[in-house]
Design a protein around this motif. Structure first.
Motif, PDB file in Angstrom:
ATOM      1  N   ARG A  18      -2.759  11.761  10.225  1.00  0.00           N
ATOM      2  CA  ARG A  18      -1.664  10.903  10.692  1.00  0.00           C
ATOM      3  C   ARG A  18      -0.403  11.015   9.829  1.00  0.00           C
ATOM      4  N   PHE A  19      -0.569  11.105   8.500  1.00  0.00           N
ATOM      5  CA  PHE A  19       0.578  10.967   7.599  1.00  0.00           C
ATOM      6  C   PHE A  19       0.890  12.210   6.764  1.00  0.00           C
ATOM      7  N   THR A  20       0.281  13.340   7.073  1.00  0.00           N
ATOM      8  CA  THR A  20       0.406  14.511   6.206  1.00  0.00           C
ATOM      9  C   THR A  20       1.849  14.922   5.920  1.00  0.00           C
ATOM     10  N   ASP A  21       2.757  14.782   6.876  1.00  0.00           N
ATOM     11  CA  ASP A  21       4.154  15.191   6.683  1.00  0.00           C
ATOM     12  C   ASP A  21       5.076  14.046   6.281  1.00  0.00           C
ATOM     13  N   GLU A  22       4.535  12.849   6.081  1.00  0.00           N
ATOM     14  CA  GLU A  22       5.384  11.690   5.801  1.00  0.00           C
ATOM     15  C   GLU A  22       5.188  11.099   4.413  1.00  0.00           C
ATOM     16  N   VAL A  23       4.250  11.592   3.610  1.00  0.00           N
ATOM     17  CA  VAL A  23       4.003  10.972   2.312  1.00  0.00           C
ATOM     18  C   VAL A  23       5.196  11.117   1.390  1.00  0.00           C
ATOM     19  N   LEU A  63       0.866  -1.175   0.000  1.00  0.00           N
ATOM     20  CA  LEU A  63       0.000   0.000   0.000  1.00  0.00           C
ATOM     21  C   LEU A  63       0.901   1.223   0.000  1.00  0.00           C
ATOM     22  N   VAL A  64       0.604   2.172  -0.869  1.00  0.00           N
ATOM     23  CA  VAL A  64       1.361   3.421  -0.917  1.00  0.00           C
ATOM     24  C   VAL A  64       0.390   4.568  -0.636  1.00  0.00           C
ATOM     25  N   LEU A  65       0.647   5.295   0.426  1.00  0.00           N
ATOM     26  CA  LEU A  65      -0.154   6.476   0.742  1.00  0.00           C
ATOM     27  C   LEU A  65       0.495   7.666   0.059  1.00  0.00           C
ATOM     28  N   THR A  66      -0.306   8.403  -0.693  1.00  0.00           N
ATOM     29  CA  THR A  66       0.209   9.493  -1.517  1.00  0.00           C
ATOM     30  C   THR A  66      -0.673  10.721  -1.373  1.00  0.00           C
ATOM     31  N   ARG A  67      -0.311  11.753  -2.129  1.00  0.00           N
ATOM     32  CA  ARG A  67      -1.195  12.917  -2.308  1.00  0.00           C
ATOM     33  C   ARG A  67      -0.872  13.537  -3.659  1.00  0.00           C
ATOM     34  N   VAL A  68      -1.857  14.179  -4.225  1.00  0.00           N
ATOM     35  CA  VAL A  68      -1.707  14.824  -5.527  1.00  0.00           C
ATOM     36  C   VAL A  68      -0.671  15.943  -5.428  1.00  0.00           C
ATOM     37  N   GLY A  69       0.178  16.043  -6.459  1.00  0.00           N
ATOM     38  CA  GLY A  69       1.167  17.107  -6.513  1.00  0.00           C
ATOM     39  C   GLY A  69       2.443  16.831  -5.745  1.00  0.00           C
ATOM     40  N   CYS A  70       2.606  15.625  -5.249  1.00  0.00           N
ATOM     41  CA  CYS A  70       3.779  15.246  -4.460  1.00  0.00           C
ATOM     42  C   CYS A  70       4.797  14.561  -5.374  1.00  0.00           C
ATOM     43  N   HIS A  71       5.925  15.233  -5.622  1.00  0.00           N
ATOM     44  CA  HIS A  71       6.930  14.647  -6.510  1.00  0.00           C
ATOM     45  C   HIS A  71       7.566  13.390  -5.916  1.00  0.00           C
ATOM     46  N   CYS A  77       5.971  11.263  -4.124  1.00  0.00           N
ATOM     47  CA  CYS A  77       4.943  10.233  -4.323  1.00  0.00           C
ATOM     48  C   CYS A  77       5.036   9.663  -5.732  1.00  0.00           C
ATOM     49  N   ASP A  78       5.209  10.535  -6.716  1.00  0.00           N
ATOM     50  CA  ASP A  78       5.340  10.068  -8.102  1.00  0.00           C
ATOM     51  C   ASP A  78       6.513   9.108  -8.236  1.00  0.00           C
ATOM     52  N   GLU A  79       7.634   9.454  -7.635  1.00  0.00           N
ATOM     53  CA  GLU A  79       8.817   8.582  -7.695  1.00  0.00           C
ATOM     54  C   GLU A  79       8.566   7.273  -6.946  1.00  0.00           C
ATOM     55  N   ALA A  80       7.932   7.344  -5.783  1.00  0.00           N
ATOM     56  CA  ALA A  80       7.638   6.136  -5.005  1.00  0.00           C
ATOM     57  C   ALA A  80       6.733   5.194  -5.790  1.00  0.00           C
ATOM     58  N   LEU A  81       5.724   5.738  -6.439  1.00  0.00           N
ATOM     59  CA  LEU A  81       4.813   4.908  -7.229  1.00  0.00           C
ATOM     60  C   LEU A  81       5.548   4.218  -8.367  1.00  0.00           C
ATOM     61  N   ARG A  82       6.475   4.927  -8.988  1.00  0.00           N
ATOM     62  CA  ARG A  82       7.269   4.318 -10.064  1.00  0.00           C
ATOM     63  C   ARG A  82       8.095   3.149  -9.546  1.00  0.00           C
ATOM     64  N   VAL A  83       8.770   3.350  -8.408  1.00  0.00           N
ATOM     65  CA  VAL A  83       9.603   2.300  -7.827  1.00  0.00           C
ATOM     66  C   VAL A  83       8.740   1.113  -7.409  1.00  0.00           C
ATOM     67  N   VAL A  84       7.639   1.365  -6.732  1.00  0.00           N
ATOM     68  CA  VAL A  84       6.756   0.283  -6.277  1.00  0.00           C
ATOM     69  C   VAL A  84       6.225  -0.493  -7.478  1.00  0.00           C
ATOM     70  N   ALA A  85       5.803   0.200  -8.518  1.00  0.00           N
ATOM     71  CA  ALA A  85       5.287  -0.477  -9.715  1.00  0.00           C
ATOM     72  C   ALA A  85       6.352  -1.374 -10.339  1.00  0.00           C
TER      73      ALA A  85
END
Length: 92
Positions: free
Chosen positions: A55-60, A13-21, A23-31
């Motif tokens: 809970r996770f606003t500063d950790e995504v 599970l990857v917790l993300t948010r829109v506009g988070c660079h 997050c984009d990199e994490a999704l690429r690695v996880v995929a």
């Protein structure tokens, strides 16, 4: 491959948010890693859930493997691959 709610729960599970660079990199690695290992994964936007946002606003991005928090901010491909493939770490 991502998983839908009708599927067996995803291993990652990857917790993300829109506009988070990060997050984009994490999704690429996880995929990429999950494509190699054959494991399922899913992403959730924390801004769609007030509890997750609080809970996770500063950790995504935050990654979980088999329901346990694995990493935050960055995903190390080798570490994720090890968590998904090492004997004794896979669910029964």
């Amino acid at each position: 491959m991502t998983s839908s709610a009708a599927d067996v729960p995803a291993r990652v599970l990857v917790l993300t948010r829109v506009g988070c660079h990060l997050c984009d990199e994490a999704l690429r690695v996880v995929a990429e890693v999950c494509a190699e290992t054959g494991d399922t994964w899913v992403a959730r936007d924390i801004d769609e859930d007030p509890d997750l946002r609080a809970r996770f606003t500063d950790e995504v991005p935050v990654t979980f493997v088999d329901g346990r928090q694995h990493d935050f901010w960055r995903v190390d491909a080798a570490r994720l691959r090890q968590a998904l493939t090492e004997p004794g770490l896979r669910p029964a």
